[in-house]
Each structure stands twice: as structure tokens, then as C-alpha cells.
Motif scaffolding. Sequence first.
Motif, mmCIF file in Angstrom:
data_model
loop_
_atom_site.group_PDB
_atom_site.id
_atom_site.type_symbol
_atom_site.label_atom_id
_atom_site.label_comp_id
_atom_site.label_asym_id
_atom_site.label_seq_id
_atom_site.Cartn_x
_atom_site.Cartn_y
_atom_site.Cartn_z
ATOM 1 N N GLY A 172 -9.792 -2.020 -3.049
ATOM 2 C CA GLY A 172 -8.411 -1.073 -3.098
ATOM 3 C C GLY A 172 -8.048 -0.648 -1.677
ATOM 4 N N LEU A 173 -6.924 0.209 -1.896
ATOM 5 C CA LEU A 173 -6.247 0.667 -0.664
ATOM 6 C C LEU A 173 -7.024 1.952 -0.345
ATOM 7 N N TYR A 205 1.080 -2.146 3.097
ATOM 8 C CA TYR A 205 -0.277 -2.086 2.575
ATOM 9 C C TYR A 205 -1.057 -3.315 2.138
ATOM 10 N N THR A 239 -5.266 -3.770 2.499
ATOM 11 C CA THR A 239 -6.026 -3.555 1.056
ATOM 12 C C THR A 239 -7.217 -4.210 1.166
ATOM 13 N N ARG A 260 2.713 2.644 -4.872
ATOM 14 C CA ARG A 260 3.440 1.277 -4.975
ATOM 15 C C ARG A 260 4.806 1.363 -5.949
ATOM 16 N N ILE A 305 -11.329 5.658 -1.440
ATOM 17 C CA ILE A 305 -10.180 4.853 -2.434
ATOM 18 C C ILE A 305 -9.556 5.883 -3.598
ATOM 19 N N ALA A 360 -2.525 5.337 -4.867
ATOM 20 C CA ALA A 360 -2.028 3.999 -4.387
ATOM 21 C C ALA A 360 -0.955 3.431 -5.256
ATOM 22 N N THR A 378 -2.158 6.617 3.215
ATOM 23 C CA THR A 378 -1.285 6.258 2.111
ATOM 24 C C THR A 378 -0.357 7.219 1.858
#
Length: 550
Positions: free
Chosen positions: A523-524, A514, A518, A543, A534, A539, A487
Amino acid sequence: MVKTSNGSPYFIPLLPPSYPLAVRNPYLSAWLPGSEAANLPPAIPEFWIGQNLFGFSGNDASITPAQVVSGEYTSTRTIFVVTTGKATFTLDLPFSYLTVTASSQDGLPIQVYSAIDSSWTGHFEQNAPINVTQTTSEINDMAQWGRVVFASRKPDTSTNFTFTTGPRDIVQAHFVNGGESSNPQDASQSDAITAFAHGLGSVKTATAITFVIGHYHGDAINYKSNDRTPYFRSEYGNPVSAVDHFIDNYASAYSDCGTFKSKLHNLAISTGCGKYRNILALTVRQVFGAIETTIPSGTNPANMKDVMVFIKELSSNGNINTIDIIFPVTPLFCVLAPEYLRLLLEPLVQYLNTGVVKQVFPLHDLGTYPSATGHDDATRNTLWAGLAGTYTPLLQKYVDYLSVESNGLYIPTQLSTIDYPGPLACQTNLAIKAAVALNALASCLNYSSELYNGGKGGLGPRCDSGLTHFTSQTTDMHNCNDFAFSTTWNLYPDVLLGLGTFPTSAVAMQDAFYFHVTGADAGLQYTWRARPVIGGHFAMLARQGADLLE
């Protein structure tokens, strides 16, 4: 909204893991577990790290416990509505106020009672001291110095106002039997409490009673062997004047809280969605509950030009002004109070400017709360911006350091902000951080052009043949696959500051990628090459970088 069946309580906007009650600074941080919200009378509030604090008590067989109607939290208040018989009460806690609003359909006589014990002072032993004057120290993150302030005032609506200190069972029984708290008992006993009682008489219209809870400490933190005091002491130098103002200011604070809540609500909805608003409302209280604004200490502190803000790393070991903590809170302060970023960095750069740190890169933190005495541990790169002028020679040193490829682009085995995966080599996200830092420094130092072009220097928008995402390592761009990623939240400050280190196409490319990696529920994932971790807040940073382009 979470609403249960069969007349059970409902929760707005949702039932959180924990409700912020009195959350003001690292030492006044009381929370109520969400799992206990539906049964409020016997619920026990907790200090942020988990210690039980004396609170509501509904275990007396002679008392009929109230029923919870609803619970609500906002960015400034926590509100519970409970009912018993034909009377309704609202518990409202904006900052460190506890307001009980009572109403009744039939003019019932109502008494309001509230109490605390020594657990609020951080002392759980028997015969805990009432006045703690020990120098700055902690036990299990709770302050062992200063004073806990618990206060109330007789309003016009209160027909009888009493208070007492004594053994818990005796004090509570006295209130249950007579509706008041009087006849002080022995305050030195292990189960002693301090209690207030308001007799409101017959109540028909909504009537409010306010209590105040706080932690007053003349010395907030020790910085470079000098004590610093909370900022408000420049105006209110003792507990009595401070609490008098706090009570007098309730109406204004209540109005300001409403205004702030509305603005934050609208901003969250316009930039995200309802779920984002719900998270943000709790986040604001967590962040401001971890910081303290200070000035130099003294009998009559008044140096308003020497202001510093300190933030405690509540998530782990209590480090002070950790770079890895300041960075994630940057978006919040950029919107709500940009000056706080400079005030958070000021203690760090002042310490670095003394020359104590011999490494040519910044330190990781200033020590462990409440002793910001510093050390020479450091982190290899960070984002420095807005500090030119007095600190130009210091910043130039970091420019020289990051300009060496092995310190920026191809960093040897190194921990990252999320350290669960362990030390990793050549992390693209750290290289991005170095590149952005160089251009931020160039801007601060008024260089005529950028110091690093991420689109042409080995970190461009390429990984596999489809150019779908950044590679996880700066050295494996020709040997990766659809899952070789990490990330890259360090793109965010590049977009925020408009530095243009990386082309907008690179940010858009990574943002689109992503969605393919995901997890629907979790989540990511931070990186593909370590056990799944995570990093939700990072994240969001990633974004936000894309959102700023839209």
C-alpha cells in the motif's frame, strides 16, 4: 468469496483475520480468530486484546464435532453454518444475540446447549467472584466492575428448557448424557460455568433458539469526577428489564440489521468496490464496538439533554476521545450518524472550557478508559467545526494560536498522527491541517472570508519542476525529488466541508501522484523520510478527498 477444495468450508465475502461475535462496547468485544473458523467446535473466542474466553468446546471424546460448512460476516451479523449427520445449524450473531437455527431432514431429536465461564467477567483467577461490584477499573482492558448478562428464554418451539451453574466437566457431561442442564452445583469452583439447554424434540423445519450475552454496568465512565451511565438506562434501569426488552426486540433488530446491511452494501459498491465493501463491513463493527453513549448517572437516570459519546482507543493505550481517533472515524459518522461527531467532541470542549488546560491549543485526549478525568497534555492543532456559539471564545483562542506561522505553517519538531517516524519538523500534512482548521473556524465564527489560502501561502501544488505532488516539508519545496512526499490525508476535511482552502487541482495532483509511489502489495507509505510505515486508514482518507471531487 474464499472457497477451499475437497468440500472444505467456504467464507463470504472473505476469511477475515478475526470474526466479530459479540461486539457491543469496549467491554463486550468477543472475536473469533479467522484461523480457527474452519474448525469451529473446539475454537476459542477471544476478547479484543487477545484473552481467551470460554466458548465452544469440542474436545470431549464422546462428542462427534460438527463440520463447518461456511462462515460469513456482514456489517451487523456473523453467521456460521455447521452440520452433523443430517442436521444443520446456523449460528447468527447480530450485535449480542447468539441465534442457533437447527433443521433436519429426518426429524432428528435436537438439543441446543450454550455456556459461559468467569473469563467473560474479566476474571481469570481461581474462585473468581460471580458478582463484581468494584468501582470502575480495568485489568488488561477488561472491566472489573459490572455484571455479565447471559440469558435465554423458552420459546414455543422448545419442549424442554433447563439451566445450571457448576463445574464445567460435570455440567457438560450431564448435557451429553441427558440433553439438559439441571441440578445446580457449586458455583464458586474455579472451573464453574453457567449453561442453558433447550430440548427441541424432533425437528424437521428450521427452528431457532436465541441466547443473549452482554456486559451490564450502571456506571460507564467517570467524567470530570462524575459518573456517567449508559444511555439505555434512561429506559431500562436494571439488567432484567434491559434483557427482557432485548429478547422481545429480536425480530425488529434482525429486520433493522438486514436493512442497514443492504444500504451499507449498496453505498460501498457505488463509491468503491467489492473489496472496499468487505473492509467497511468489519470497520463499522469495530468503530461502534469502541464507543459508549452516556447520560449523567443516578438511581433513575433521565437527563436526556446531557448526552455524551466516549470512544476508547483500542489500538494502543486505551485513551479516551483521542483527537487522532475521532478524526479517522469522521467519514463513517458523516454518512451514518453525523450527530455522533458533536457528541464525541462535546466532552473535550466542555473540559477545555473549564480553563484547566493552560496551553493555547487543545488537549490530545481525556485520560485513560474508564477515567475521563483529563490532563493538560495537548496537541498543537486539530480540526474544530460545528461548535460555535457557547464555545466561541474558546475557538477564537485557537484561531489566534494557529494564525502564528510557527504554530501552523512552519511547525517545529512535532509528532504527527502516525507517530512511528518520530518527531519531524515542518510537516506539510500538519500545515495543511492548520490551514483547513483556520478556515473551518472562520466558517464557525461567521468570518466574512477565509483565514488562510493554501494555494498562495506556501503550500500550493508544487514540489519538483513537474508540479507532481506536495513536498513532505513546508521548507523544502525547492529541494525535493519524486520521492520526497508524505500522505496528505488532511486535505480530506477541506474537500468534505467545501472550504476551498486548497484548489481542486492540488487534490487531483496529489491523488494522481499516489499511484506512482504505492506498493503493489503493502500500500501507500506514510512518508519517504522514515522507515516504511503503511497507514491504510489514512491512505483511504486521502483517497476519499479525491473521490468527493469526482
